[in-house]
Design a protein around this motif. Structure first.
Motif, PDB file in Angstrom:
ATOM      1  N   LYS A   1      29.073 -12.244 -41.009  1.00 18.04           N
ATOM      2  CA  LYS A   1      29.087 -11.495 -42.269  1.00 18.04           C
ATOM      3  C   LYS A   1      27.971 -12.032 -43.159  1.00 18.04           C
ATOM      4  N   PHE A   2      27.491 -11.175 -44.043  1.00 22.19           N
ATOM      5  CA  PHE A   2      26.435 -11.567 -44.985  1.00 22.19           C
ATOM      6  C   PHE A   2      27.079 -11.735 -46.354  1.00 22.19           C
ATOM      7  N   GLU A   3      26.978 -12.957 -46.873  1.00 21.50           N
ATOM      8  CA  GLU A   3      27.657 -13.256 -48.132  1.00 21.50           C
ATOM      9  C   GLU A   3      26.845 -14.265 -48.934  1.00 21.50           C
ATOM     10  N   ASN A   4      26.693 -13.967 -50.216  1.00 21.60           N
ATOM     11  CA  ASN A   4      25.946 -14.856 -51.120  1.00 21.60           C
ATOM     12  C   ASN A   4      24.543 -15.151 -50.595  1.00 21.60           C
ATOM     13  N   GLY A   5      23.918 -14.134 -50.026  1.00 26.96           N
ATOM     14  CA  GLY A   5      22.540 -14.269 -49.582  1.00 26.96           C
ATOM     15  C   GLY A   5      22.367 -14.984 -48.262  1.00 26.96           C
TER      16      GLY A   5
ATOM     17  N   ILE B   1      29.375 -17.241 -40.186  1.00 29.89           N
ATOM     18  CA  ILE B   1      30.252 -16.942 -39.045  1.00 29.89           C
ATOM     19  C   ILE B   1      31.649 -16.633 -39.568  1.00 29.89           C
ATOM     20  N   VAL B   2      32.227 -15.537 -39.081  1.00 30.76           N
ATOM     21  CA  VAL B   2      33.631 -15.226 -39.365  1.00 30.76           C
ATOM     22  C   VAL B   2      34.443 -15.870 -38.247  1.00 30.76           C
ATOM     23  N   GLU B   3      35.033 -16.991 -38.550  1.00 34.46           N
ATOM     24  CA  GLU B   3      35.614 -17.828 -37.510  1.00 34.46           C
ATOM     25  C   GLU B   3      36.690 -17.112 -36.680  1.00 34.46           C
ATOM     26  N   GLU B   4      37.502 -16.308 -37.330  1.00 31.41           N
ATOM     27  CA  GLU B   4      38.554 -15.599 -36.607  1.00 31.41           C
ATOM     28  C   GLU B   4      37.948 -14.664 -35.547  1.00 31.41           C
TER      29      GLU B   4
ATOM     30  N   ALA C   1      19.813 -16.590 -31.411  1.00 33.13           N
ATOM     31  CA  ALA C   1      18.578 -15.799 -31.454  1.00 33.13           C
ATOM     32  C   ALA C   1      18.462 -15.107 -32.809  1.00 33.13           C
ATOM     33  N   ASP C   2      17.226 -14.866 -33.249  1.00 28.41           N
ATOM     34  CA  ASP C   2      16.931 -14.214 -34.541  1.00 28.41           C
ATOM     35  C   ASP C   2      17.413 -15.035 -35.727  1.00 28.41           C
ATOM     36  N   GLY C   3      17.624 -16.338 -35.512  1.00 31.47           N
ATOM     37  CA  GLY C   3      17.972 -17.217 -36.621  1.00 31.47           C
ATOM     38  C   GLY C   3      19.418 -17.179 -37.056  1.00 31.47           C
ATOM     39  N   LEU C   4      20.288 -16.483 -36.292  1.00 33.24           N
ATOM     40  CA  LEU C   4      21.700 -16.457 -36.666  1.00 33.24           C
ATOM     41  C   LEU C   4      22.380 -17.753 -36.241  1.00 33.24           C
ATOM     42  N   PRO C   5      23.379 -18.186 -36.998  1.00 29.41           N
ATOM     43  CA  PRO C   5      24.100 -19.397 -36.598  1.00 29.41           C
ATOM     44  C   PRO C   5      24.801 -19.157 -35.256  1.00 29.41           C
ATOM     45  N   PRO C   6      24.693 -20.085 -34.318  1.00 30.77           N
ATOM     46  CA  PRO C   6      25.262 -19.870 -32.980  1.00 30.77           C
ATOM     47  C   PRO C   6      26.788 -19.911 -32.971  1.00 30.77           C
ATOM     48  N   VAL C   7      27.362 -18.981 -32.228  1.00 34.29           N
ATOM     49  CA  VAL C   7      28.812 -18.947 -31.998  1.00 34.29           C
ATOM     50  C   VAL C   7      29.130 -19.624 -30.674  1.00 34.29           C
ATOM     51  N   ILE C   8      28.191 -19.487 -29.707  1.00 31.80           N
ATOM     52  CA  ILE C   8      28.324 -20.101 -28.389  1.00 31.80           C
ATOM     53  C   ILE C   8      27.024 -20.812 -28.065  1.00 31.80           C
ATOM     54  N   THR C   9      27.018 -21.577 -26.982  1.00 29.08           N
ATOM     55  CA  THR C   9      25.787 -22.230 -26.548  1.00 29.08           C
ATOM     56  C   THR C   9      24.996 -21.275 -25.651  1.00 29.08           C
ATOM     57  N   GLU C  10      23.711 -21.541 -25.515  1.00 28.09           N
ATOM     58  CA  GLU C  10      22.891 -20.711 -24.623  1.00 28.09           C
ATOM     59  C   GLU C  10      23.377 -20.864 -23.182  1.00 28.09           C
TER      60      GLU C  10
END
Length: 290
Positions: free
Chosen positions: A11-15, A19-22, A78-87
């Motif tokens: 989600k995009f929040e406060n700029g 990650i939405v953990e759920e 990728a694309d600078g998003l925080p990772p949810v899983i490892t590569e």
């Protein structure tokens, strides 16, 4: 970043992207299940049954969303998003998906090779590669006119799938001329019929003996009947074809169910011979109606 649509789990929040953990836990579960051999349809079905909102629209959409997640590199950063899983996790899941495709291709090749014959000499069609590495089909017997390979892999599979699709679109093309039952009485039957006639003319009629003779005659008549199973086989093939859908690739399941073999003639024309004896030849100039 406004207006950009982020994948499920973000989600995009406060700029900033968070990650939405759920949701991320569900993403991790999807990758883990795929690595453990659970197929995408089964993963999607489970999420749909559990009524997880993102996957609750329909079974088909749930499967599609699972496939989209498994293909998305952004989940490992990728694309600078925080990772949810490892590569590594991503690649392991992708490897499972590639293996399934490779296994399916190998199974398709084995089936087609097993069913393919040269119509000239009856030998199995062989499969080899040209000097430039192009896969092609030819007769495995030296000296046969079909030994010279001019049929590429794409040509061969396209011919088979086109014939199968023509049957799916119009099962009536499987019809063949056949007689359900033929009855040819022999001299013994005629003599038996005369005997029964004589017995019925005698007075009083011995009903028990006449009945026994009639049953004996019926057995003889049955033995003089020739039953042609082709109409029944044709009916079954047409029902099977109606249940299928046209396919861009060779429908191996349908091929196994309704075809007997694939043959290549001296003119390099490819034909499918069905289990009722019907032969349909691929015509390159008219792909919709072989």
């Amino acid at each position: 970043m406004r207006g950009i649509k982020f994948p499920f789990g973000y989600k995009f929040e406060n700029g900033e992207v968070h990650i939405v953990e759920e949701e991320a836990e569900i993403v991790r579960r999807i990758f883990e299940d795929r690595i453990n051999g659970v197929t995408s349809p089964k993963i999607g079905a489970a999420l749909y049954v559990e009524e997880i909102p993102y996957f609750s629209d329909s079974l088909v959409k749930a499967e599609g969303k699972v496939m989209t997640i498994l293909r998305n590199e952004r989940y490992f950063g990728a694309d600078g998003l925080p990772p949810v899983i490892t590569e590594e996790t991503y690649q392991q899941a992708r490897s499972k998906m590639r293996k399934k495709r490779d296994d399916k291709a190998a199974e398709e090749h084995r089936l087609i090779k097993k069913m393919s014959f040269c119509e000239i000499c009856g030998t199995h069609m062989g499969h080899n590669y040209s000097g430039s590495g192009v896969p092609r089909w030819c007769c495995a017997t030296k000296g046969c006119v079909n030994r010279v390979p001019v049929i590429t892999e794409d040509m061969y599979k396209n011919a088979i799938s086109t014939v199968l699709n023509s049957v799916v679109k119009n099962p009536k093309v499987l019809n063949v001329k056949a007689t359900l039952t033929e009855y040819e009485p022999n001299e013994s039957i005629k003599a038996h019929e005369n005997k029964i006639t004589e017995m019925l003319e005698r007075k009083p009629v011995d009903a028990e003996k006449v009945t026994a003779e009639i049953f004996a005659l019926a057995t003889e008549q049955y033995d003089c009947c020739t039953f042609d199973m082709i109409p029944y086989i044709t009916a079954e093939l047409k029902v099977t074809a109606k249940r299928s859908e046209p396919s861009d690739t060779v429908n191996t399941e349908l091929l196994q169910q309704i075809a007997d073999r694939i043959v290549v003639g001296a003119d390099k024309k490819i034909s499918v011979i069905f289990k009722n004896g019907r032969k349909i030849t691929y015509k390159e100039s008219d792909t919709d109606e072989p």
